[in-house]
Design a protein around this motif. Structure first.
Motif, PDB file in Angstrom:
ATOM      1  N   ARG A 196      39.866  42.982  47.524  1.00  0.00           N
ATOM      2  CA  ARG A 196      38.079  44.329  48.064  1.00  0.00           C
ATOM      3  C   ARG A 196      36.903  43.749  46.747  1.00  0.00           C
ATOM      4  O   ARG A 196      35.736  43.217  47.213  1.00  0.00           O
ATOM      5  CB  ARG A 196      38.325  45.074  47.622  1.00  0.00           C
ATOM      6  CG  ARG A 196      36.790  46.321  47.515  1.00  0.00           C
ATOM      7  CD  ARG A 196      37.245  47.500  47.383  1.00  0.00           C
ATOM      8  NE  ARG A 196      37.186  48.102  48.695  1.00  0.00           N
ATOM      9  CZ  ARG A 196      36.588  49.138  49.700  1.00  0.00           C
ATOM     10  NH1 ARG A 196      37.213  50.449  48.577  1.00  0.00           N
ATOM     11  NH2 ARG A 196      36.066  49.400  50.634  1.00  0.00           N
ATOM     12  N   PHE A 197      37.871  42.812  45.634  1.00  0.00           N
ATOM     13  CA  PHE A 197      36.925  42.944  43.995  1.00  0.00           C
ATOM     14  C   PHE A 197      37.069  41.360  44.253  1.00  0.00           C
ATOM     15  O   PHE A 197      35.927  41.132  43.031  1.00  0.00           O
ATOM     16  CB  PHE A 197      37.147  43.503  43.035  1.00  0.00           C
ATOM     17  CG  PHE A 197      36.894  45.333  43.425  1.00  0.00           C
ATOM     18  CD1 PHE A 197      36.024  45.350  43.684  1.00  0.00           C
ATOM     19  CD2 PHE A 197      38.182  46.176  43.278  1.00  0.00           C
ATOM     20  CE1 PHE A 197      35.711  47.134  43.618  1.00  0.00           C
ATOM     21  CE2 PHE A 197      38.011  47.751  43.374  1.00  0.00           C
ATOM     22  CZ  PHE A 197      36.628  47.908  43.935  1.00  0.00           C
ATOM     23  N   LYS A 198      37.219  40.843  44.706  1.00  0.00           N
ATOM     24  CA  LYS A 198      37.328  39.080  45.626  1.00  0.00           C
ATOM     25  C   LYS A 198      38.287  39.231  43.886  1.00  0.00           C
ATOM     26  O   LYS A 198      37.621  37.393  43.108  1.00  0.00           O
ATOM     27  CB  LYS A 198      35.559  39.186  45.320  1.00  0.00           C
ATOM     28  CG  LYS A 198      34.851  39.467  46.453  1.00  0.00           C
ATOM     29  CD  LYS A 198      33.942  39.155  46.624  1.00  0.00           C
ATOM     30  CE  LYS A 198      33.156  40.055  47.989  1.00  0.00           C
ATOM     31  NZ  LYS A 198      32.207  39.632  48.143  1.00  0.00           N
ATOM     32  N   GLY A 199      39.005  39.127  43.946  1.00  0.00           N
ATOM     33  CA  GLY A 199      39.579  38.281  42.792  1.00  0.00           C
ATOM     34  C   GLY A 199      40.155  38.870  41.552  1.00  0.00           C
ATOM     35  O   GLY A 199      40.321  38.393  40.312  1.00  0.00           O
ATOM     36  N   ASP A 200      39.207  40.240  40.730  1.00  0.00           N
ATOM     37  CA  ASP A 200      39.131  41.161  40.116  1.00  0.00           C
ATOM     38  C   ASP A 200      39.673  41.847  39.653  1.00  0.00           C
ATOM     39  O   ASP A 200      40.216  42.900  39.993  1.00  0.00           O
ATOM     40  CB  ASP A 200      37.079  41.101  39.368  1.00  0.00           C
ATOM     41  CG  ASP A 200      37.512  41.854  38.215  1.00  0.00           C
ATOM     42  OD1 ASP A 200      37.741  42.769  37.981  1.00  0.00           O
ATOM     43  OD2 ASP A 200      36.192  42.655  38.758  1.00  0.00           O
ATOM     44  N   THR A 201      41.286  41.348  39.115  1.00  0.00           N
ATOM     45  CA  THR A 201      42.515  42.241  38.909  1.00  0.00           C
ATOM     46  C   THR A 201      41.886  43.015  37.672  1.00  0.00           C
ATOM     47  O   THR A 201      42.792  44.308  38.003  1.00  0.00           O
ATOM     48  CB  THR A 201      43.464  41.237  38.080  1.00  0.00           C
ATOM     49  OG1 THR A 201      43.043  40.164  36.918  1.00  0.00           O
ATOM     50  CG2 THR A 201      43.613  39.436  39.338  1.00  0.00           C
TER      51      THR A 201
END
Length: 253
Positions: free
Chosen positions: A195-200
């Motif tokens: 959902r946050f495109k890889g923003d862990t």
């Protein structure tokens, strides 16, 4: 007696992978589809080792109707005799108010969550109809039951999954095909990272100080539904973490 076959989409991770493990444990042969074929092949090899189950893997993008039809219709005949279909492939992209939403994100969610489910169902279910037996399990979301701030399009796609499940159940009633929807609340998988495109960091914050559901919890629910006697259908399941009441109300300790 021949073993039953389960077809699981989005089987390379998360709930799909957990469903593969659970159905393998219960003696099913596995037809596994996802875009990440390397993960599928590793999973298939492990489940063969652990449970002695047979598996057939498909590199498949459910958003492509022609690819879905061609891939399924070109596998060996016995693998097309699907007893249980788990429509699991799905995703969320972004968390924005409707007036700032990314149209590309909208398209990916609609194409995967709604159209992908339809393409798979349209390809697989005629075989069930011909045999007058089978079970479709659609993985939805608490977002199918309520709408939360900035969830707009994702919630709309999961409401569609809920409506399609109900429609399938009506259309397939006289074909003796079971149809189940499973709607999880917060599950700790790759969902938030996608959902946050890889923003862990942002993804990790979703599960901070809370005990979320595990993918295995949903897989066990799918197995419960699939293992009921012939005269029993589980129509609808909503499964939440104990610490979560609604999509937006949870306690963190």
């Amino acid at each position: 007696m021949s073993k039953k076959t389960v077809f699981i989409t989005g089987a390379s991770a998360g709930i799909g992978e957990a469903c593969a493990r659970t159905f393998a444990r219960e003696g099913y042969d596995l037809l596994l589809a996802a875009r990440r074929i390397d993960r599928l092949e590793a999973l298939a090899a492990q489940l063969m080792h652990d449970f002695g189950t047979s598996a057939y893997t498909l590199a498949l993008d459910v958003r492509d109707a022609d690819e879905v039809s061609t891939a399924f219709n070109n596998i060996p005949e016995h693998w097309r005799q699907v007893d249980v279909l788990v429509n699991n492939a799905g995703l969320s992209q972004g968390l924005d108010p409707i007036y700032e939403g990314d149209i590309g994100d909208w398209d990916r969610m609609i194409d995967t969550n709604i159209k992908g489910l339809l393409y798979i169902t349209r390809t697989v279910v005629p075989g069930m109809v011909a045999r007058k037996q089978g079970h479709i399990i659609n993985i939805g979301s608490i977002a199918a039951k309520e709408v939360y701030p900035k969830g707009n399009v994702y919630c709309a796609t999961k409401h569609a999954v809920d409506a399609l499940t109900q429609g399938m159940r009506i259309d397939l009633l006289d074909k003796h095909i079971k149809v189940t929807a499973i709607h999880p609340g917060m599950v700790e998988t790759e969902f938030s990272e996608v959902r946050f495109k890889g923003d862990t960091e942002r993804a990790a914050a979703v599960y901070d100080r809370i005990a979320p559901l595990l993918a295995e919890d949903i897989a066990e629910a799918a197995w419960f539904a699939a293992s009921r006697p012939k005269h029993v259908n589980v129509n609808d399941m909503v499964i939440m973490p104990t610490m979560q009441a609604t999509a937006t109300i949870a306690i963190r300790e």
